[in-house]
Every structure is written in C-alpha cells, then in structure tokens.
Design an enzyme around this catalytic site. Structure first.
Site, PDB file in Angstrom:
ATOM      1  N   ASP A 166    -101.480 -27.250 -44.908  1.00  0.00           N
ATOM      2  CA  ASP A 166    -100.714 -27.176 -46.146  1.00  0.00           C
ATOM      3  C   ASP A 166    -101.465 -26.335 -47.188  1.00  0.00           C
ATOM      4  O   ASP A 166    -102.652 -26.585 -47.454  1.00  0.00           O
ATOM      5  CB  ASP A 166    -100.539 -28.624 -46.643  1.00  0.00           C
ATOM      6  CG  ASP A 166     -99.580 -28.745 -47.801  1.00  0.00           C
ATOM      7  OD1 ASP A 166     -99.359 -27.757 -48.522  1.00  0.00           O
ATOM      8  OD2 ASP A 166     -99.073 -29.867 -47.993  1.00  0.00           O
ATOM      9  N   GLU A 215    -100.938 -21.683 -43.180  1.00  0.00           N
ATOM     10  CA  GLU A 215     -99.788 -21.844 -42.282  1.00  0.00           C
ATOM     11  C   GLU A 215    -100.095 -23.000 -41.325  1.00  0.00           C
ATOM     12  O   GLU A 215    -101.055 -22.920 -40.559  1.00  0.00           O
ATOM     13  CB  GLU A 215     -99.549 -20.530 -41.507  1.00  0.00           C
ATOM     14  CG  GLU A 215     -98.527 -20.599 -40.393  1.00  0.00           C
ATOM     15  CD  GLU A 215     -97.155 -21.072 -40.869  1.00  0.00           C
ATOM     16  OE1 GLU A 215     -96.529 -20.384 -41.686  1.00  0.00           O
ATOM     17  OE2 GLU A 215     -96.718 -22.163 -40.419  1.00  0.00           O
ATOM     18  N   TYR A 226     -89.096 -13.078 -41.048  1.00  0.00           N
ATOM     19  CA  TYR A 226     -87.876 -13.788 -41.453  1.00  0.00           C
ATOM     20  C   TYR A 226     -86.925 -12.879 -42.217  1.00  0.00           C
ATOM     21  O   TYR A 226     -85.712 -12.995 -42.093  1.00  0.00           O
ATOM     22  CB  TYR A 226     -88.218 -15.030 -42.292  1.00  0.00           C
ATOM     23  CG  TYR A 226     -88.291 -16.254 -41.426  1.00  0.00           C
ATOM     24  CD1 TYR A 226     -89.410 -16.486 -40.641  1.00  0.00           C
ATOM     25  CD2 TYR A 226     -87.231 -17.150 -41.343  1.00  0.00           C
ATOM     26  CE1 TYR A 226     -89.476 -17.578 -39.811  1.00  0.00           C
ATOM     27  CE2 TYR A 226     -87.287 -18.243 -40.510  1.00  0.00           C
ATOM     28  CZ  TYR A 226     -88.415 -18.458 -39.744  1.00  0.00           C
ATOM     29  OH  TYR A 226     -88.465 -19.539 -38.912  1.00  0.00           O
ATOM     30  N   GLU A 227     -87.503 -11.995 -42.994  1.00  0.00           N
ATOM     31  CA  GLU A 227     -86.657 -11.072 -43.737  1.00  0.00           C
ATOM     32  C   GLU A 227     -85.894 -10.168 -42.765  1.00  0.00           C
ATOM     33  O   GLU A 227     -84.690  -9.935 -42.936  1.00  0.00           O
ATOM     34  CB  GLU A 227     -87.515 -10.217 -44.674  1.00  0.00           C
ATOM     35  CG  GLU A 227     -86.694  -9.228 -45.461  1.00  0.00           C
ATOM     36  CD  GLU A 227     -87.538  -8.279 -46.285  1.00  0.00           C
ATOM     37  OE1 GLU A 227     -88.734  -8.552 -46.508  1.00  0.00           O
ATOM     38  OE2 GLU A 227     -86.995  -7.247 -46.701  1.00  0.00           O
ATOM     39  N   GLU A 238    -101.510 -16.300 -49.370  1.00  0.00           N
ATOM     40  CA  GLU A 238    -100.134 -16.292 -48.868  1.00  0.00           C
ATOM     41  C   GLU A 238     -99.816 -17.679 -48.327  1.00  0.00           C
ATOM     42  O   GLU A 238    -100.529 -18.214 -47.475  1.00  0.00           O
ATOM     43  CB  GLU A 238     -99.917 -15.220 -47.785  1.00  0.00           C
ATOM     44  CG  GLU A 238     -98.443 -15.190 -47.373  1.00  0.00           C
ATOM     45  CD  GLU A 238     -98.005 -13.932 -46.648  1.00  0.00           C
ATOM     46  OE1 GLU A 238     -98.641 -12.877 -46.803  1.00  0.00           O
ATOM     47  OE2 GLU A 238     -96.994 -14.035 -45.913  1.00  0.00           O
ATOM     48  N   ASP A 296     -89.324 -22.391 -46.093  1.00  0.00           N
ATOM     49  CA  ASP A 296     -88.309 -23.225 -45.452  1.00  0.00           C
ATOM     50  C   ASP A 296     -87.323 -23.679 -46.526  1.00  0.00           C
ATOM     51  O   ASP A 296     -87.722 -24.260 -47.536  1.00  0.00           O
ATOM     52  CB  ASP A 296     -88.957 -24.440 -44.794  1.00  0.00           C
ATOM     53  CG  ASP A 296     -89.921 -24.028 -43.681  1.00  0.00           C
ATOM     54  OD1 ASP A 296     -89.610 -23.061 -42.958  1.00  0.00           O
ATOM     55  OD2 ASP A 296     -90.978 -24.668 -43.541  1.00  0.00           O
ATOM     56  N   ASP A 348     -83.720 -15.166 -48.612  1.00  0.00           N
ATOM     57  CA  ASP A 348     -82.356 -14.684 -48.369  1.00  0.00           C
ATOM     58  C   ASP A 348     -81.396 -15.863 -48.472  1.00  0.00           C
ATOM     59  O   ASP A 348     -80.233 -15.743 -48.117  1.00  0.00           O
ATOM     60  CB  ASP A 348     -82.227 -14.094 -46.954  1.00  0.00           C
ATOM     61  CG  ASP A 348     -82.406 -15.165 -45.886  1.00  0.00           C
ATOM     62  OD1 ASP A 348     -83.471 -15.818 -45.892  1.00  0.00           O
ATOM     63  OD2 ASP A 348     -81.487 -15.368 -45.070  1.00  0.00           O
ATOM     64  N   LYS A 398     -80.333 -29.093 -47.875  1.00  0.00           N
ATOM     65  CA  LYS A 398     -79.626 -30.300 -48.343  1.00  0.00           C
ATOM     66  C   LYS A 398     -80.252 -30.787 -49.651  1.00  0.00           C
ATOM     67  O   LYS A 398     -81.486 -30.851 -49.762  1.00  0.00           O
ATOM     68  CB  LYS A 398     -79.736 -31.400 -47.297  1.00  0.00           C
ATOM     69  CG  LYS A 398     -78.952 -31.075 -46.036  1.00  0.00           C
ATOM     70  CD  LYS A 398     -79.014 -32.205 -45.042  1.00  0.00           C
ATOM     71  CE  LYS A 398     -78.236 -31.785 -43.804  1.00  0.00           C
ATOM     72  NZ  LYS A 398     -78.711 -32.391 -42.585  1.00  0.00           N
ATOM     73  N   THR A 400     -91.099  -9.017 -43.895  1.00  0.00           N
ATOM     74  CA  THR A 400     -91.607 -10.126 -43.069  1.00  0.00           C
ATOM     75  C   THR A 400     -90.663 -10.333 -41.890  1.00  0.00           C
ATOM     76  O   THR A 400     -89.540  -9.834 -41.852  1.00  0.00           O
ATOM     77  CB  THR A 400     -91.724 -11.449 -43.858  1.00  0.00           C
ATOM     78  OG1 THR A 400     -90.415 -12.000 -44.032  1.00  0.00           O
ATOM     79  CG2 THR A 400     -92.398 -11.269 -45.193  1.00  0.00           C
TER      80      THR A 400
HETATM   81  C1  LIG Z   1     -89.229 -19.727 -42.776  1.00  0.00           C
HETATM   82  S1  LIG Z   1     -90.904 -19.482 -42.383  1.00  0.00           S
HETATM   83  C2  LIG Z   1     -91.270 -17.897 -43.115  1.00  0.00           C
HETATM   84  C3  LIG Z   1     -92.502 -17.278 -42.545  1.00  0.00           C
HETATM   85  C4  LIG Z   1     -92.916 -15.925 -43.168  1.00  0.00           C
HETATM   86  N1  LIG Z   1     -93.302 -16.083 -44.560  1.00  0.00           N
HETATM   87  C5  LIG Z   1     -91.829 -14.884 -43.037  1.00  0.00           C
HETATM   88  O1  LIG Z   1     -91.211 -14.543 -44.066  1.00  0.00           O
HETATM   89  O2  LIG Z   1     -91.606 -14.412 -41.922  1.00  0.00           O
HETATM   90  C6  LIG Z   1     -91.704 -20.601 -43.519  1.00  0.00           C
HETATM   91  C7  LIG Z   1     -93.152 -20.921 -43.101  1.00  0.00           C
HETATM   92  O3  LIG Z   1     -93.778 -21.721 -44.092  1.00  0.00           O
HETATM   93  C8  LIG Z   1     -94.650 -22.636 -43.446  1.00  0.00           C
HETATM   94  N2  LIG Z   1     -94.908 -23.740 -44.390  1.00  0.00           N
HETATM   95  C9  LIG Z   1     -94.059 -24.729 -44.741  1.00  0.00           C
HETATM   96  N3  LIG Z   1     -94.636 -25.548 -45.642  1.00  0.00           N
HETATM   97  C10 LIG Z   1     -95.882 -25.046 -45.889  1.00  0.00           C
HETATM   98  C11 LIG Z   1     -96.967 -25.441 -46.729  1.00  0.00           C
HETATM   99  N4  LIG Z   1     -96.874 -26.527 -47.505  1.00  0.00           N
HETATM  100  N5  LIG Z   1     -98.104 -24.700 -46.713  1.00  0.00           N
HETATM  101  C12 LIG Z   1     -98.186 -23.603 -45.938  1.00  0.00           C
HETATM  102  N6  LIG Z   1     -97.193 -23.173 -45.117  1.00  0.00           N
HETATM  103  C13 LIG Z   1     -96.060 -23.888 -45.095  1.00  0.00           C
HETATM  104  C14 LIG Z   1     -93.870 -23.022 -42.183  1.00  0.00           C
HETATM  105  O4  LIG Z   1     -94.711 -23.512 -41.158  1.00  0.00           O
HETATM  106  C15 LIG Z   1     -93.220 -21.703 -41.797  1.00  0.00           C
HETATM  107  O5  LIG Z   1     -94.002 -20.950 -40.882  1.00  0.00           O
END
Ligand SMILES: C[S@@+](CC[C@H](N)C(=O)[O-])C[C@H]1O[C@@H](n2cnc3c(N)ncnc32)[C@H](O)[C@@H]1O
Length: 236
Positions: A109, A82, A207-208, A57, A131, A167, A135, A205
């Site tokens: 990452d 994460e 965020y969802e 994930e 994320d 979304d 932009k 999730t």
């Molecule tokens: C908007 S949040 C969504 C979190 C979760 N998946 C949810 O739906 O609730 C996006 C997450 O992706 C992580 N993230 C961003 N770039 C990443 C990467 N290259 N590798 C792993 N995680 C990353 C961010 O730290 C953030 O916690």
C-alpha cells in the site's frame, strides 16, 4: 476528513498466476536490491544514497509509466508502490531491460510509504487509473479520498506536481469533488485541451491503452501543490 487509515485494508488481488522461473528469479534476486526498507523513516539519502529529488507513483500496474519517467529523469529518485505481484514483476523487467538505477519498489500500500516520508519531501506524484470502485458503498476504498490525497499533499513540496488520470466517468466526477475540497492543490487547466489531451511528458499507461481501445475518453489532471501551510492542511 477521511482518515488515511480507512484504506489501510487493501482491496483487490495481490497475486495472479504462478511465476515463471525467470520472473521468480527477478523477485528473488533483483527485488531485494530495490525494495523500500520495511521499517523506519524514509528519505532520498536512505533510499538512493544522496539528496536527490523524489517522486512517487501510486499503483504503477506493470510499471511502464514509472520506468519511462525514470528513464526521462535519471537525476530523480522514483518510488513505485504496487501490491500486485505480477505488477511488481513487470516493473522489475522494466528496470532490468532499461538498466534503471533510480527506481525503488514497495510491494504494498502506498500509504505505508507516504506515512514514512518527511513532509514536503516529494517533487512529483502520480495516481494513474486507480481502481474505480464504482459502487457508491465502496467509495471509501478509492485512493482518491481526502485522507490519502491530503497525506500526499503533506508530502509534496510547495510547487510540486500531482498527476491523476482516469477514464472512469464515476471516478472522474468523484475526483473533481475531492480535489476541489483540498486547498493544497491548484488545478493546472486553462482550457479543456489541458485535461482532454495527454501531455507529451505523460507516457500512456497500460490501463489507458485498454480504455482507449474500448473507445473510452481519458482525462488527464495536473495539480500544483500550493503554499497552503501544513496546519491548514491537517484541519481541512
Ligand atoms: C487499474 S490499475 C492501474 C495500473 C496502472 N496505473 C495503469 O494505469 O496501467 C490500479 C492499480 O493500483 C493498485 N493499487 C490499488 N490500491 C493501491 C494502494 N493503496 N497502493 C498502491 N497501489 C494500489 C492495484 O494493485 C492496481 O495495480
């Protein structure tokens, strides 16, 4: 093709508020027992001690979805990636409270993990509410780009599944364009219901839930890794 290295630099926050004592203890005591090794090649035997099916994930947030999937499939090994410390603490709490033995965590990452896995080694992969970087000039920062998703495709077994949820209207259009350009994936949708309704084995999730609370529509994409050979994958 966008090289995976173009997102090597992680964008966004890595730490929020200071940790409470119990949270710090999870990071000091539990995390080292679950952490993905920092160097060298990775596989199921190195991570879990046996040759079990693997799943990843990418950006698990606070880990609720990953923990639920891990609880539903104790025979599989789950690798969660994460970079955000608060998120990792959330996942550690889930692992502790649910007594999960099949989760490993990389605080960083996801590319760093994908690059070290053998090709065709993953059964499943999730990218949920990444994320959006809405932009246009930040589009290269999106995980949904041909480089990173092509790398994920190489690491998935033929017949393996990739799930993506969002979304965000800009991101969803972008994602459909990126995915349509990758012959390694076949979209598993016969009707709009297949991407408008969350499948039963797709836990909501954090965020969802936030998106739904704001009245947003949410889209659920399931892709099957096709039999397109690796040589075509790298040339795509
Ligand atoms: C908007 S949040 C969504 C979190 C979760 N998946 C949810 O739906 O609730 C996006 C997450 O992706 C992580 N993230 C961003 N770039 C990443 C990467 N290259 N590798 C792993 N995680 C990353 C961010 O730290 C953030 O916690």
């Amino acid at each position: 093709m966008t090289d995976p290295l173009t997102i090597r630099r992680l964008y966004g926050r890595r730490q929020g508020h200071a940790l409470r004592a119990g949270q710090a203890e999870l990071v000091d005591v539990l995390l080292p027992t679950l952490e993905v090794p920092a160097d060298g090649a990775l596989d199921a035997v190195r991570l879990f001690g046996d040759d079990r099916p693997l799943a990843i994930e990418i950006g698990f947030g606070k880990g609720e979805h990953m923990a639920q999937q891990a609880a539903m499939a104790p025979e599989m090994g789950f690798i969660g990636c994460e970079p955000f410390l608060d998120g990792v603490v959330g996942a550690l709490m889930q692992v502790r409270d649910r007594d999960l033995a099949n989760v490993r965590v990389h605080m960083g990452d996801a590319i760093e993990v994908l690059e070290r896995l053998p090709d065709a080694s993953l059964d499943r992969g999730w990218l949920l509410h990444p994320d959006p970087w809405p932009k246009a000039r930040h589009a290269k920062r999106r995980f949904m780009n041909p480089g990173p998703i092509g790398l994920l495709a190489a690491k998935l077994k033929c017949g393996g599944e990739f799930r993506f949820g969002t979304d965000h209207p800009v991101y969803v259009r972008w994602a459909m364009m990126v995915m349509a350009g990758l012959p390694q994936f076949e979209w598993q949708a016969d009707s709009p219901q297949d991407f408008l309704v969350r499948p039963e084995d797709w836990p909501e999730t954090r965020y969802e839930a936030k998106a739904r609370a704001k009245g947003h529509e949410v889209w659920y994409f399931r892709y099957r890794r096709t039999e397109v050979p690796a040589a075509i994958v790298t040339a795509a």
